[in-house]
Design an enzyme around this catalytic site. Structure first.
Site, PDB file in Angstrom:
ATOM      1  N   GLU A 231       0.904  -1.169   0.000  1.00  0.00           N
ATOM      2  CA  GLU A 231       0.000   0.000   0.000  1.00  0.00           C
ATOM      3  C   GLU A 231       0.929   1.202   0.000  1.00  0.00           C
ATOM      4  O   GLU A 231       1.576   1.477   1.018  1.00  0.00           O
ATOM      5  CB  GLU A 231      -0.811   0.041   1.301  1.00  0.00           C
ATOM      6  CG  GLU A 231      -1.875  -1.010   1.427  1.00  0.00           C
ATOM      7  CD  GLU A 231      -3.190  -0.583   0.788  1.00  0.00           C
ATOM      8  OE1 GLU A 231      -3.225   0.458   0.106  1.00  0.00           O
ATOM      9  OE2 GLU A 231      -4.160  -1.307   0.968  1.00  0.00           O
ATOM     10  N   CYS A 265      -2.553   9.482   3.011  1.00  0.00           N
ATOM     11  CA  CYS A 265      -2.229   8.949   1.678  1.00  0.00           C
ATOM     12  C   CYS A 265      -3.320   9.252   0.671  1.00  0.00           C
ATOM     13  O   CYS A 265      -3.031   9.489  -0.497  1.00  0.00           O
ATOM     14  CB  CYS A 265      -1.938   7.463   1.744  1.00  0.00           C
ATOM     15  SG  CYS A 265      -3.286   6.510   2.434  1.00  0.00           S
TER      16      CYS A 265
HETATM   17  P1  NAD Z   1       8.558   4.886   4.339  1.00  0.00           P
HETATM   18  O1  NAD Z   1       8.553   4.133   3.073  1.00  0.00           O
HETATM   19  O2  NAD Z   1       9.607   5.873   4.583  1.00  0.00           O
HETATM   20  O3  NAD Z   1       8.596   3.887   5.584  1.00  0.00           O
HETATM   21  C1  NAD Z   1       7.609   2.884   5.767  1.00  0.00           C
HETATM   22  C2  NAD Z   1       8.189   1.758   6.602  1.00  0.00           C
HETATM   23  O4  NAD Z   1       9.172   1.071   5.841  1.00  0.00           O
HETATM   24  C3  NAD Z   1       8.895   2.222   7.870  1.00  0.00           C
HETATM   25  O5  NAD Z   1       8.574   1.340   8.917  1.00  0.00           O
HETATM   26  C4  NAD Z   1      10.372   2.117   7.508  1.00  0.00           C
HETATM   27  O6  NAD Z   1      11.209   1.915   8.605  1.00  0.00           O
HETATM   28  C5  NAD Z   1      10.359   0.906   6.608  1.00  0.00           C
HETATM   29  N1  NAD Z   1      11.478   0.813   5.672  1.00  0.00           N
HETATM   30  C6  NAD Z   1      12.214   1.823   5.136  1.00  0.00           C
HETATM   31  N2  NAD Z   1      13.140   1.321   4.291  1.00  0.00           N
HETATM   32  C7  NAD Z   1      12.982  -0.017   4.292  1.00  0.00           C
HETATM   33  C8  NAD Z   1      13.618  -1.096   3.603  1.00  0.00           C
HETATM   34  N3  NAD Z   1      14.606  -0.881   2.742  1.00  0.00           N
HETATM   35  N4  NAD Z   1      13.192  -2.345   3.837  1.00  0.00           N
HETATM   36  C9  NAD Z   1      12.171  -2.579   4.685  1.00  0.00           C
HETATM   37  N5  NAD Z   1      11.528  -1.611   5.369  1.00  0.00           N
HETATM   38  C10 NAD Z   1      11.927  -0.339   5.170  1.00  0.00           C
HETATM   39  O7  NAD Z   1       7.082   5.515   4.414  1.00  0.00           O
HETATM   40  P2  NAD Z   1       6.572   6.496   5.513  1.00  0.00           P
HETATM   41  O8  NAD Z   1       7.234   7.806   5.288  1.00  0.00           O
HETATM   42  O9  NAD Z   1       6.655   5.850   6.844  1.00  0.00           O
HETATM   43  O10 NAD Z   1       5.039   6.615   5.169  1.00  0.00           O
HETATM   44  C11 NAD Z   1       4.525   7.587   4.329  1.00  0.00           C
HETATM   45  C12 NAD Z   1       4.233   6.963   2.990  1.00  0.00           C
HETATM   46  O11 NAD Z   1       3.289   5.913   3.162  1.00  0.00           O
HETATM   47  C13 NAD Z   1       3.587   7.940   2.028  1.00  0.00           C
HETATM   48  O12 NAD Z   1       4.132   7.734   0.758  1.00  0.00           O
HETATM   49  C14 NAD Z   1       2.129   7.532   2.052  1.00  0.00           C
HETATM   50  O13 NAD Z   1       1.415   7.867   0.891  1.00  0.00           O
HETATM   51  C15 NAD Z   1       2.245   6.068   2.245  1.00  0.00           C
HETATM   52  N6  NAD Z   1       1.010   5.545   2.799  1.00  0.00           N
HETATM   53  C16 NAD Z   1       0.223   4.783   2.016  1.00  0.00           C
HETATM   54  C17 NAD Z   1      -0.981   4.318   2.506  1.00  0.00           C
HETATM   55  C18 NAD Z   1      -1.894   3.488   1.662  1.00  0.00           C
HETATM   56  O14 NAD Z   1      -2.826   2.929   2.188  1.00  0.00           O
HETATM   57  N7  NAD Z   1      -1.661   3.375   0.365  1.00  0.00           N
HETATM   58  C19 NAD Z   1      -1.353   4.623   3.805  1.00  0.00           C
HETATM   59  C20 NAD Z   1      -0.517   5.410   4.570  1.00  0.00           C
HETATM   60  C21 NAD Z   1       0.679   5.862   4.071  1.00  0.00           C
END
Ligand code: NAD
Length: 539
Positions: A231, A265
Site C-alpha cells: 500500500e 495517503c
Molecule cells: P517509508 O517508506 O519511509 O517507511 C515505511 C516503513 O518502511 C517504515 O517502517 C520504515 O522503517 C520501513 N522501511 C524503510 N526502508 C525499508 C527497507 N529498505 N526495507 C524494509 N523496510 C523499510 O514511508 P513512511 O514515510 O513511513 O510513510 C509515508 C508513505 O506511506 C507515504 O508515501 C504515504 O502515501 C504512504 N502511505 C500509504 C498508505 C496506503 O494505504 N496506500 C497509507 C498510509 C501511508
C-alpha cells in the site's frame, strides 16, 4: 545497542526511547513464530475470533492511553487519535462477524469430471512481516496485523521508527492478551531493521509506506519470490466539474487537503477545477482556509484543525516542492510560512504539470489548484501521473460524476466528498499503478493473507469416469465427440457427433438394423447431451 527516541514533533521534547531489534532478535522471533504458527493455524476461526475479541476489549479500555500516545508521538489531536482507534475497532467488529464465512471451505462444481468432489480451502501463509508507516501509526499497523492473524498467520510487526512510541504501545497492547501474545512479535527499528526482516525470509511481506521503499522491498523479495503486498503513496486528484456544489467542494476539499496536516495517503493533493467554476471555487477555498486553526494541544477538546508535520523530512519535501513551483511561475494565494515543524495551510494557483508539486507526492499542507477547460482535460490530467491511489469528483450531475469516476485510473473514487470512503470497513481500499497492489478493508483485506489450496477427492480412478477414459490411447473420437457435445457453441457443433454416428452407420450399410441402431445411438447422444448441458449449467 541502538535506541529509538520518542520525540514530540510539536514541542521537540524527547519523552522516552526503545531498543532497536538486532539480527539475533529477528532470528529468534522467526524461530518462535514458525513453531507457534503450527498451533495458531490449527485453532478454529471461531477460536481465533474469540482471542482477537479480547484484544478489541483491551483496545477499547485503552482508548485514552492510545489517543494520548498518538498525540505526543505525532502532534495530532486526541480526537484524531480516537478516530484511528474507531476505524480499527469498527473493522475488527466487521471482520469478526464475517471471518467464519470468508475463511470456510468452498465446493467447486465438477464440470465434466463428475465422479469426484472438488473444493478450495484458504490457507495461511505462515510468518507474515508487516511493516508500517508513521502517518496513521496505530490504524495502519494494527489493521494488517489483525487480518493476517485472523487468517491464521503469525506476525512480525515493524512499526515506523518515526513514531516509535506508538510502536512500543502496540507491543504492550498485544502483551495484555496472554492468549494472543505468542503469535505476534513487535520488532522496533528503522529501515535497516525493516530490510533485515525482509531478508530473513518471512512467508509474506506487507508494507504500508512510500513507493520508494516499496521498490526496494520488491527487489529484495524478488530474489526469493516471497509474496509482497504493498500500500504505497498517492497524488490524489480532486475534480471540480461544472455542476459541482462549489461551496461544498471548497469546504470539504480544504478539509481533505489539510486533515492530519496533509499527511494522509488519500488526502487531496491536487485540484482540477473547470474554468466555469474556477474563480468561485478559488474564492471559496480561500475563505475556508482562513478558518483553519493550527497548533498543538494535549487536551481532549483541542480547537485546532492542524498540528505539526511529523518530522523534519516532510518539511524538506514541502519546501522543495513549493520552491520549485514558485520558480516555475506558481503563485501562493495564502500560507507558505514554515516555523519549525508547523506549516501554514497553503493554497497555490497557476500551476502545471512541469512542477513537482503537481506530479510528486507532497504529504503536507499545500493545495495546488489548476484551471482546466472541461471534464475531459480534468480527467486526462488526473490520469497523467504514476500514482493511482484514489480520487474525488465533485458534480451534482450524477451521470457526469460517475462517468468521470469511471475513467479515472485509481483504486477508489469518492463522489462529492473526500477521504470519507476510507473508514468504511466493508469497502476495499488500495491503489493501482505505483500506489499499490494490496487492499485494506473488507473481505479482500483478510483473504489476501491466505492462499487457496484446491482439493480433488474420490475413490481410485473409476473406469467410466471421463478423466480415466482419456488416459487410455485410442480415445480420440470419444474425446472429440464430448468436446462438441459439451462445449459446442452452436447447435450445429453440438449435434455433429450424432450426425457422424448416423453417417458411419449408413456407410457400413447395415440395412436391416439401421433404424434400431440410429434410434439407440440418437437416444444415447440425446441423454448425454442433456447431461452435459446440465453440468455446464451447474458451472
Ligand atoms: P517509508 O517508506 O519511509 O517507511 C515505511 C516503513 O518502511 C517504515 O517502517 C520504515 O522503517 C520501513 N522501511 C524503510 N526502508 C525499508 C527497507 N529498505 N526495507 C524494509 N523496510 C523499510 O514511508 P513512511 O514515510 O513511513 O510513510 C509515508 C508513505 O506511506 C507515504 O508515501 C504515504 O502515501 C504512504 N502511505 C500509504 C498508505 C496506503 O494505504 N496506500 C497509507 C498510509 C501511508
Amino acid at each position: 545497542m541502538a535506541n529509538l527516541p520518542f520525540v514530540n514533533p510539536a514541542t521537540g521534547e524527547q519523552f522516552g526511547q526503545i531498543v532497536m531489534a538486532t539480527d539475533e532478535d529477528i532470528k529468534q522471533a522467526h524461530k518462535e513464530l514458525r513453531l507457534n504458527f503450527e498451533v495458531w493455524r490449527r485453532k478454529s476461526v471461531a477460536d481465533r475470533v474469540r482471542i482477537l475479541r479480547l484484544l478489541q476489549e483491551v483496545i477499547i479500555d485503552s482508548v485514552d492511553e492510545i489517543s494520548a500516545v498518538l498525540n505526543q508521538d505525532t502532534g495530532k489531536s486526541r480526537q484524531d487519535g480516537l478516530i484511528e482507534v474507531m476505524m480499527v475497532v469498527d473493522r475488527m467488529h466487521h471482520y469478526y462477524r464475517n471471518a467464519e464465512s470468508w475463511l470456510q471451505r468452498r465446493r467447486v462444481p465438477p464440470g465434466l469430471y463428475i465422479f469426484r468432489q472438488y473444493y478450495t480451502e484458504p490457507h495461511p501463509f505462515g510468518v507474515v512481516a508487516v511493516i508500517g508507516p508513521w502517518n496513521y501509526p496505530f490504524d495502519l499497523c494494527m489493521s494488517p496485523v489483525l487480518s493476517a492473524l485472523l487468517a491464521g498467520n503469525t506476525v512480525i510487526l515493524k512499526p515506523s521508527e518515526v513514531t516509535a512510541a506508538t510502536g512500543a504501545l502496540l507491543e504492550k497492547l498485544f502483551q495484555r492478551v496472554p492468549e494472543l501474545a505468542p503469535y505476534v512479535r513487535v520488532l522496533h527499528g528503522d529501515g535497516t531493521v525493516g530490510a533485515a526482516i525482509v531478508e530473513s525470509s518471512p512467508d509474506l511481506v506487507f508494507l504500508t509506506g512510500s513507493t520508494a521503499t516499496g521498490k526496494k522491498i520488491a527487489e529484495a523479495t524478488a530474489k526469493t519470490l516471497t509474496p509482497f503486498l504493498y500500500e504505497l503513496g498517492g497524488k490524489d486528484p480532486m475534480l471540480v466539474l461544472e455542476h459541482a456544489d462549489v461551496k461544498a467542494a471548497a469546504k470539504w476539499g480544504v478539509w481533505g487537503a489539510f486533515y492530519n496536516t496533509g499527511q494522509t495517503c488519500m488526502g487531496v493533493e491536487r485540484v482540477y477545477a473547470v474554468e466555469v467554476v474556477y474563480d468561485e471555487f478559488v474564492t471559496a477555498v480561500l475563505a475556508e482556509t482562513e478558518k483553519l486553526k493550527m497548533g498543538y494541544s494535549p487536551a481532549l477538546d483541542n480547537p485546532n484543525h492542524m498540528g505539526p508535520l511529523t518530522f523534519e523530512r516532510q518539511v524538506k519535501i514541502v519546501r522543495e516542492q513549493l520552491g520549485d513551483a514558485i520558480a516555475k511561475g506558481a503563485n501562493v494565494l495564502t500560507g507558505g510560512k514554515i516555523d519549525g515543524l508547523f506549516m501554514e495551510p497553503t493554497i497555490v494557483v497557476d500551476v502545471d504539470h512541469s512542477m513537482k508539486l503537481m506530479r510528486e507526492e507532497t504529504f503536507g499542507p499545500i493545495l495546488p489548484i489548476m484551471k482546466v477547460k472541461d471534464e475531459t482535460e480534468a480527467i486526462w490530467l488526473a490520469n497523467d501521473n504514476e500514482y493511482g491511489l484514489s480520487a474525488c469528483v465533485w458534480s451534482n450531475d450524477m451521470r457526469q460524476a460517475k462517468r468521470a469516476a469511471h475513467r479515472l485510473q485509481v483504486g477508489s473514487v469518492n463522489i462529492n466528498d473526500a477521504i470519507s470512503h476510507y473508514p468504511v470497513s466493508e469497502l476495499p481500499f488500495g491503489g493501482v499503478k505505483q500506489s499499490g497492489n494490496a487492499r485494506t478493508h473488507g473481505r479482500e483485506e483478510v483473504m489476501q493473507f491466505t492462499h487457496l489450496r484446491s482439493y480433488a477427492i474420490g475413490w481410485p480412478p473409476l473406469p467410466f469416469d471421463l478423466a480415466t477414459q482419456m488416459r487410455y490411447p485410442g480415445r480420440y473420437k470419444l474425446g472429440k465427440a464430448i468436446l462438441r457435445l459439451a462445449f459446442g457453441v452452436t447447435p450445429r457443433q453440438r449435434v455433429q457427433p450424432i450426425v457422424e454416428v448416423v453417417e458411419s452407420v449408413k456407410k457400413a450399410e447395415v440395412k436391416p438394423n439401421v433404424g434400431k441402431w440410429a434410434a439407440v445411438l440418437g437416444g444415447l447422444a440425446g441423454v448425454t447431451a442433456v447431461l452435459f448441458g446440465l453440468f455446464r449449467f451447474r458451472k
